[in-house]
Write a protein that holds these residues in place. Structure first.
Motif, PDB file in Angstrom:
ATOM      1  N   UNK B 166       8.458  37.785  48.213  1.00 56.76           N
ATOM      2  CA  UNK B 166       8.623  37.805  49.675  1.00 56.76           C
ATOM      3  C   UNK B 166       9.769  38.706  50.111  1.00 56.76           C
ATOM      4  N   UNK B 186      -1.758  34.636  51.948  1.00 60.94           N
ATOM      5  CA  UNK B 186      -0.829  33.618  51.456  1.00 60.94           C
ATOM      6  C   UNK B 186       0.377  34.306  50.822  1.00 60.94           C
ATOM      7  N   UNK B 187       1.566  33.875  51.202  1.00 56.35           N
ATOM      8  CA  UNK B 187       2.795  34.364  50.577  1.00 56.35           C
ATOM      9  C   UNK B 187       3.311  33.306  49.622  1.00 56.35           C
ATOM     10  N   UNK B 188       3.331  33.644  48.330  1.00 55.90           N
ATOM     11  CA  UNK B 188       3.854  32.734  47.318  1.00 55.90           C
ATOM     12  C   UNK B 188       5.108  33.371  46.720  1.00 55.90           C
ATOM     13  N   UNK B 189       5.916  32.562  46.042  1.00 59.68           N
ATOM     14  CA  UNK B 189       7.232  33.046  45.621  1.00 59.68           C
ATOM     15  C   UNK B 189       7.797  32.123  44.559  1.00 59.68           C
ATOM     16  N   UNK B 191       9.624  29.591  44.607  1.00 59.66           N
ATOM     17  CA  UNK B 191       9.603  28.146  44.839  1.00 59.66           C
ATOM     18  C   UNK B 191       8.185  27.599  44.940  1.00 59.66           C
ATOM     19  N   UNK B 192       7.193  28.446  44.778  1.00 62.21           N
ATOM     20  CA  UNK B 192       5.807  27.978  44.826  1.00 62.21           C
ATOM     21  C   UNK B 192       5.514  27.184  43.557  1.00 62.21           C
TER      22      UNK B 192
END
Lengths: 286, 286
Positions: B166, B186-189, B191-192
């Motif tokens: 992100x 969908x934005x994943x990172x 903390x996903x």
């Protein structure tokens, strides 16, 4: 039992917090003051203006209204924005939109000084939300979603959030704000093939498309938290974007939902007031 | 067979398009000119500067380098940015980052005139991407992702895209750009909870976390398109964020992936050049 995430407790908590801060500002000789700028006399705007004035009065926030005729020229409105920007006694500005189609709304929004942009309409505020630059303020409705989640202790970090709707007023900014709080965020919209397949997998669903009662049982799963941002009139009655009765069946035990009315709307007004106070505090802090 | 989305065909197509446009500018007496601003002599920066100069030269784009010592003060750098802003003969500016920790990077980025911000580093450009205000330019790497998808005819509208990472340089802007093209994003990172569960469901996966070979077979499904934005060095060799060998097994027939090297990197350089040309064209158009 589905938990109702009603706004009034959140409003009361915000009021208590603001009362102390407004007193502190008063000690420094500052009355936080909101400028309301309106073009024409749309019933929605007039109604929200009355609500905002009443809420402000109850808190000790002053309001100055700038009303332009419906056929005002862009230059007239820009002159008002310039006046608001230049007046140190005005801390925040709420501009009712949409503006008349003859006006360049983006140009007007970007004319407002970011430090007075308490509803997040300028590009500087939008960049602030998107890029964490700290400039301006987030849109009040998006902030209200976070306030409700935080007040009711609903965890965000590491959770799946699905936002339905991608407007600049709510969908995109609330997605960014949930992302900043470390949720995994999906933005779905009118071109999404099977939006229900996304929302059913979420921990938090934000419905913000302005389609009356559009989201029924097939969009929800047991235990989810649903924030209904919609404010629609249908057959003379106020309703949200969620088909409420169907949703509470689907959410079941452990689920939670904001009612409409009584949910996000009143919290949004409180957030607007909180932003005016924050803007005044920033002035005091220099 | 997995299709390799190699950059060189995209670069050739962009070059052809740019050649005609640069000739048109030459007819009007304009040589599109890129300012490269560098603080210190980091090997990565020096290497990219050489690549950019060579690419520019081959196209007929002029380059002016502004090199400051590693211990330059923020005021020195701001003076250079002001010089770039004021010089009508400079159309675009590439500022190497990160800046030294003593500097306020956001302030420096926001000092650059949006119309010369060809790598999308200013808040105005970021708001342009987030809010479709049309100001500035999107970050070149994010734009390069779209160029690759378009060149290879990979549909975006209505498709599911998952972006891993992100950052403001790539993750968040590419998510916005895919959204603007009507993907469900969908934005994943970091903390996903289970990023692979998200990516496996996607049509398009963008890997942009800068973690060498971090994404293996469990992240991918047959038929997906994978854009590997990573540029990492491991054991002296260049590699992406994707574990390439594992990924091509998982993607199978109908799948597609950008190799590293040979994928997005060279397209990003072309996009930078294209933005310089577009900036010069905007000047010509007045």
């Amino acid at each position: 039992m589905v938990k109702l995430l009603t706004g009034k407790e959140v409003v009361a908590a915000l009021r208590e917090d603001l009362a102390a801060r407004i007193e502190h500002l008063a000690d420094a000789g500052i009355t936080p003051t909101l400028a309301i700028v309106r073009v024409g006399e749309r019933p929605d705007d007039m109604s929200y203006e009355r609500t905002a004035m009443k809420r402000a009065e109850g808190l000790g926030i002053a309001v100055r209204s700038f009303a332009l005729p419906a056929d005002a020229a862009q230059a007239d409105l820009e002159a008002v924005i310039d006046e608001v920007n230049a007046d140190d006694a005005l801390h925040g500005c709420l501009l009712f939109r949409p503006l008349p189609p003859s006006m360049d709304e983006r140009a007007v929004c970007d004319r407002l000084a970011p430090e007075k942009d308490i509803d997040g309409i300028s590009s500087a505020s939008l960049a602030g939300v998107f890029a964490d630059t700290g400039e301006g303020f987030p849109p009040a409705t998006a902030q209200a979603c976070l306030e409700i989640l935080d007040f009711y202790g609903i965890p965000i970090e590491g959770k799946r959030a699905v936002v339905l709707g991608r407007s600049l007023v709510i969908g995109r900014p609330v997605a960014c704000m949930l992302l900043a709080r470390h949720a995994t965020v999906t933005l779905a919209h009118s071109r999404t093939a099977d939006a229900a397949a996304h929302t059913r997998e979420a921990d938090i669903v934000v419905c913000a498309t302005g389609r009356a009662r559009a989201y029924g049982a097939e969009f929800f799963s047991p235990g989810q938290t649903v924030l209904d941002v919609g404010i629609n009139f249908e057959d003379g009655a106020l309703c949200g974007d969620v088909n409420f009765d169907a949703a509470i069946e689907a959410l079941g035990e452990g689920g939670a939902i904001t009612p409409v009315p009584g949910g996000l709307g009143s919290v949004t007004t409180s957030v607007t007031m909180a932003h005016v106070v924050a803007a005044a505090e920033r002035v005091l802090a220099g």
